[in-house]
Design an enzyme around this catalytic site. Sequence first.
Site: not given
Ligand SMILES: NC(=O)c1ccc[n+]([C@@H]2O[C@H](COP(=O)([O-])OP(=O)(O)OC[C@H]3O[C@@H](n4cnc5c(N)ncnc54)[C@H](OP(=O)(O)O)[C@@H]3O)[C@@H](O)[C@H]2O)c1
Length: 409
Positions: A172, A14-15, A114, A190, A90, A117, A287
């Site tokens: 969502g 997602t990010v 940044e 956080k 986080k 949190v 998001g």
């Molecule tokens: N989503 C939000 O709104 C949001 C907001 C603030 C902070 N965050 C933080 O941002 C970070 C990412 O979140 P996200 O929502 O983007 O997660 P996500 O959609 O689950 O994406 C995770 C990514 O990491 C890859 N991955 C997972 N395990 C792996 C491994 N062992 N080796 C290599 N790649 C691996 C996945 O690969 P595949 O593509 O192959 O599955 C995917 O591309 C997290 O720390 C989360 O807490 C997210």
Amino acid sequence: MPEACRIGLLGHGTVGGAFARLLHERADAVALTTGRRPELAGVLRRGSGDFDAILADSEIVVELIGGLDPARDYVSRALSAGRHVVTANKQLLAEHGQELAAVAREHRVQLRFEAAVGGVVPVIRVLQESLAAAHVERLHGIVNGTTNFILTRMAERGASYGDALAEAQALGYAEADPTDDVTGKDAAAKMAILARLAFDTPVRLDEVRYEGIEHLTADDMQYARELGLGLKLIGTAERVDGGLSVRVHPAFLYGAHPLASIHGPFNAVTIESEAITEVTLSGPGAGGPQTASAVLGDVVTAMRAAPGGAPTGPPPRPLPIVADVESAFYLHVDVADRPGVLAQLAQILGLQGISVKSFVQRGMGADARLTMVLHPVLESKVGVAVDLIAGLDVVRARPRAIRVIDEEF
Ligand SMILES: NC(=O)c1ccc[n+]([C@@H]2O[C@H](COP(=O)([O-])OP(=O)(O)OC[C@H]3O[C@@H](n4cnc5c(N)ncnc54)[C@H](OP(=O)(O)O)[C@@H]3O)[C@@H](O)[C@H]2O)c1
């Protein structure tokens, strides 16, 4: 053509996906402000990419995998190899932030986070830079957008907790498994990160006491509405008696409190200190595109940093963690409307040294409810009183005790 700055991207979900798109869109604008054009050196996913090859080819590593393993190892190795690291993780920072900050200091590179949190709200940067000399006394934060959305729906529409959660999931704002959000655990992680920065004190996750919003009811919201109060999930980190208290719990806020007007999935943090009085920062809490924007802001800052520049922060001067603090409380007790009930409650409260500021009885007979506001008292004493009151045979359900922030209540 400006010189390139190679960015290694770990994670493309997602990010990570939003970050890759934003980097492409904004590369020219970043080149204008930094003099160098950022470009992706490689992308690591579960089934593709090679970490060592990406590390060798990048100057800055962006970690957007999430979780502890393998993120901890990759971040540590990138810092040790002299790469600036930007992460939104986080969980990693709450568990291992101190250790990773030490690695960054040792290798004179930046560890920026940044987006970990407050989503787009630039609270980390403000604490690390603008308010670095402010001697912060207290932080209050709404740092979980999911719970703030649920509480907003309960307040605005009289929705039950279950219905508001279902709506948050449909839109969502909440994950299929919302446990970490609704129990307060996400907000606790956080607050541990914010407290470490604001008070130069390593705070372990198990030192942050947290409560969630699952037990809040439409009745509590109704009470808040009648008195013009907000009911929010609030993270607090504050100096107490020469130590530091970090906690997360639902709290009533008086209507004029800066956090009382933060609605929906927004986040906000209020920073208090004698030097600055009070500063409040607010904005979207999560998001993909919003988080990616905060990540790119960190990348731009890292690009501007001189290679081998200043360490990212001072070594910690830790404060002891204080577990039990004073707070004002609202107490709601469902009782049988029988003679002697009040005397029993008064005796229990009196034995704990708890004094009552105001008191209202609603309903009659089997529907009688007592609501009272308690003067500030140690939380442990309220816990004991709630257990004792719950054990009375005239009490129909476990009493609900909710903190109250501010004397104006
Ligand atoms: N989503 C939000 O709104 C949001 C907001 C603030 C902070 N965050 C933080 O941002 C970070 C990412 O979140 P996200 O929502 O983007 O997660 P996500 O959609 O689950 O994406 C995770 C990514 O990491 C890859 N991955 C997972 N395990 C792996 C491994 N062992 N080796 C290599 N790649 C691996 C996945 O690969 P595949 O593509 O192959 O599955 C995917 O591309 C997290 O720390 C989360 O807490 C997210």
